[in-house]
Motif scaffolding. Structure first.
Motif, mmCIF file in Angstrom:
data_model
loop_
_atom_site.group_PDB
_atom_site.id
_atom_site.type_symbol
_atom_site.label_atom_id
_atom_site.label_comp_id
_atom_site.label_asym_id
_atom_site.label_seq_id
_atom_site.Cartn_x
_atom_site.Cartn_y
_atom_site.Cartn_z
ATOM 1 N N PHE A 1 79.158 88.185 36.295
ATOM 2 C CA PHE A 1 77.788 87.761 36.038
ATOM 3 C C PHE A 1 77.582 86.425 36.747
ATOM 4 N N ALA A 2 76.557 86.319 37.566
ATOM 5 C CA ALA A 2 76.328 85.088 38.317
ATOM 6 C C ALA A 2 75.892 83.933 37.419
ATOM 7 N N TRP A 3 75.246 84.250 36.343
ATOM 8 C CA TRP A 3 74.662 83.207 35.521
ATOM 9 C C TRP A 3 75.648 82.561 34.559
ATOM 10 N N THR A 4 76.808 83.153 34.367
ATOM 11 C CA THR A 4 77.702 82.672 33.305
ATOM 12 C C THR A 4 78.252 81.280 33.560
ATOM 13 N N GLU A 5 78.614 80.983 34.790
ATOM 14 C CA GLU A 5 79.194 79.660 35.050
ATOM 15 C C GLU A 5 78.166 78.558 34.828
ATOM 16 N N GLU A 6 76.983 78.749 35.353
ATOM 17 C CA GLU A 6 75.940 77.733 35.191
ATOM 18 C C GLU A 6 75.593 77.537 33.719
ATOM 19 N N PHE A 7 75.457 78.609 32.993
ATOM 20 C CA PHE A 7 75.103 78.518 31.585
ATOM 21 C C PHE A 7 76.262 77.948 30.769
ATOM 22 N N SER A 8 77.488 78.291 31.128
ATOM 23 C CA SER A 8 78.658 77.755 30.421
ATOM 24 C C SER A 8 78.782 76.250 30.616
ATOM 25 N N VAL A 9 78.532 75.763 31.823
ATOM 26 C CA VAL A 9 78.578 74.317 32.070
ATOM 27 C C VAL A 9 77.527 73.607 31.220
ATOM 28 N N PHE A 10 76.317 74.171 31.183
ATOM 29 C CA PHE A 10 75.259 73.593 30.357
ATOM 30 C C PHE A 10 75.678 73.559 28.886
ATOM 31 N N LEU A 11 76.233 74.662 28.388
ATOM 32 C CA LEU A 11 76.634 74.715 26.985
ATOM 33 C C LEU A 11 77.772 73.749 26.682
ATOM 34 N N MET A 12 78.691 73.555 27.617
ATOM 35 C CA MET A 12 79.785 72.601 27.380
ATOM 36 C C MET A 12 79.260 71.168 27.307
ATOM 37 N N ILE A 13 78.298 70.842 28.158
ATOM 38 C CA ILE A 13 77.702 69.504 28.097
ATOM 39 C C ILE A 13 76.952 69.325 26.785
ATOM 40 N N LEU A 14 76.181 70.344 26.400
ATOM 41 C CA LEU A 14 75.460 70.281 25.136
ATOM 42 C C LEU A 14 76.426 70.174 23.963
ATOM 43 N N LEU A 15 77.528 70.897 24.019
ATOM 44 C CA LEU A 15 78.547 70.824 22.974
ATOM 45 C C LEU A 15 79.108 69.410 22.852
ATOM 46 N N ALA A 16 79.400 68.784 23.979
ATOM 47 C CA ALA A 16 79.923 67.414 23.949
ATOM 48 C C ALA A 16 78.909 66.450 23.339
ATOM 49 N N MET A 17 77.640 66.642 23.651
ATOM 50 C CA MET A 17 76.605 65.757 23.109
ATOM 51 C C MET A 17 76.431 65.976 21.598
ATOM 52 N N VAL A 18 76.416 67.221 21.165
ATOM 53 C CA VAL A 18 76.278 67.511 19.734
ATOM 54 C C VAL A 18 77.498 66.974 18.973
ATOM 55 N N ALA A 19 78.680 67.164 19.536
ATOM 56 C CA ALA A 19 79.889 66.629 18.902
ATOM 57 C C ALA A 19 79.852 65.107 18.872
ATOM 58 N N GLY A 20 79.289 64.491 19.907
ATOM 59 C CA GLY A 20 79.128 63.035 19.911
ATOM 60 C C GLY A 20 78.210 62.574 18.792
ATOM 61 N N SER A 21 77.159 63.328 18.536
ATOM 62 C CA SER A 21 76.262 63.002 17.430
ATOM 63 C C SER A 21 76.997 63.068 16.096
ATOM 64 N N ALA A 22 77.805 64.103 15.922
ATOM 65 C CA ALA A 22 78.581 64.232 14.682
ATOM 66 C C ALA A 22 79.603 63.098 14.565
ATOM 67 N N ALA A 23 80.223 62.725 15.670
ATOM 68 C CA ALA A 23 81.216 61.642 15.642
ATOM 69 C C ALA A 23 80.566 60.318 15.273
ATOM 70 N N VAL A 24 79.381 60.042 15.801
ATOM 71 C CA VAL A 24 78.686 58.802 15.462
ATOM 72 C C VAL A 24 78.299 58.817 13.990
ATOM 73 N N ALA A 25 77.753 59.928 13.514
ATOM 74 C CA ALA A 25 77.320 60.007 12.119
ATOM 75 C C ALA A 25 78.494 59.834 11.162
ATOM 76 N N ARG A 26 79.656 60.338 11.563
ATOM 77 C CA ARG A 26 80.844 60.237 10.698
ATOM 78 C C ARG A 26 81.644 58.965 10.966
ATOM 79 N N ASP A 27 81.155 58.127 11.858
ATOM 80 C CA ASP A 27 81.833 56.880 12.241
ATOM 81 C C ASP A 27 83.240 57.168 12.765
ATOM 82 N N ARG A 28 83.346 58.159 13.619
ATOM 83 C CA ARG A 28 84.634 58.524 14.187
ATOM 84 C C ARG A 28 84.624 58.363 15.707
ATOM 85 N N HIS A 29 83.770 57.481 16.189
ATOM 86 C CA HIS A 29 83.737 57.256 17.622
ATOM 87 C C HIS A 29 84.898 56.367 18.042
#
Length: 173
Positions: free
Chosen positions: A56-84
């Protein structure tokens, strides 16, 4: 060595989350959903490659986007939990008042940084939209991806403001 005897791991169950006005389950469930989407996309691509020798041609592009979004969402959780990330030698030394001020200063700096990134990234989204930029892989509008940067950065900034307020309360280091 069994995990319970590992000197690098804290003893006992993990500490409970501090109560927050906005539930931390939001980031937790977003993390689960993003990870599930990544796993499904990757599994589907592996199956298609195995059975058809194409992908599938779209999987790599979409996977990169999701990994970046995952890192940002996890960063939000880390800040909220004071685990940065921090240097505990400095953050855990000194009196309770000093530790409280350092914790508040750190939360304030995180909030300022992410609010600044959010404000600057709005221009990126606007330019992607205005100039009709398309993604390199599958040609969808680029702003579909970039619009999430100011949204998640604002969420991280708000989580840092919440941490600043919680650390300002009496008796909280």
């Amino acid at each position: 060595m069994p995990p319970e005897n590992d000197p690098g791991l804290p003893a006992g169950p993990p500490p409970a989350d501090e109560p927050t006005r906005v539930p931390l389950k939001i980031e937790d469930w977003l993390t689960v959903l993003i990870m599930a989407a990544l796993a499904l996309i990757t599994f589907a691509n592996v199956l298609v490659r195995y059975f058809t020798d194409s992908s599938f041609a779209w999987t790599e592009e979409f996977s990169v986007f999701l990994m970046i979004l995952l890192a940002m969402v996890a960063g939000s959780a880390a800040v909220a939990r004071d685990r940065h990330i921090r240097i505990e030698y400095f953050s855990e030394a000194g009196s309770m008042a000093r530790r409280k001020r350092l914790a508040q200063f750190g939360a304030l700096m995180v909030a300022l940084l992410f609010f600044l990134i959010a404000a600057l990234s709005v221009r990126v989204v606007w330019d992607d939209f205005r100039f009709e930029e398309t993604s390199p892989g599958i040609g969808v509008p680029q702003w579909w991806y970039s619009v999430w940067l100011p949204i998640v950065c604002t969420a991280i900034g708000l989580r840092a403001v919440g941490l600043f307020v919680r650390r300002g309360r009496a008796g909280t280091p």
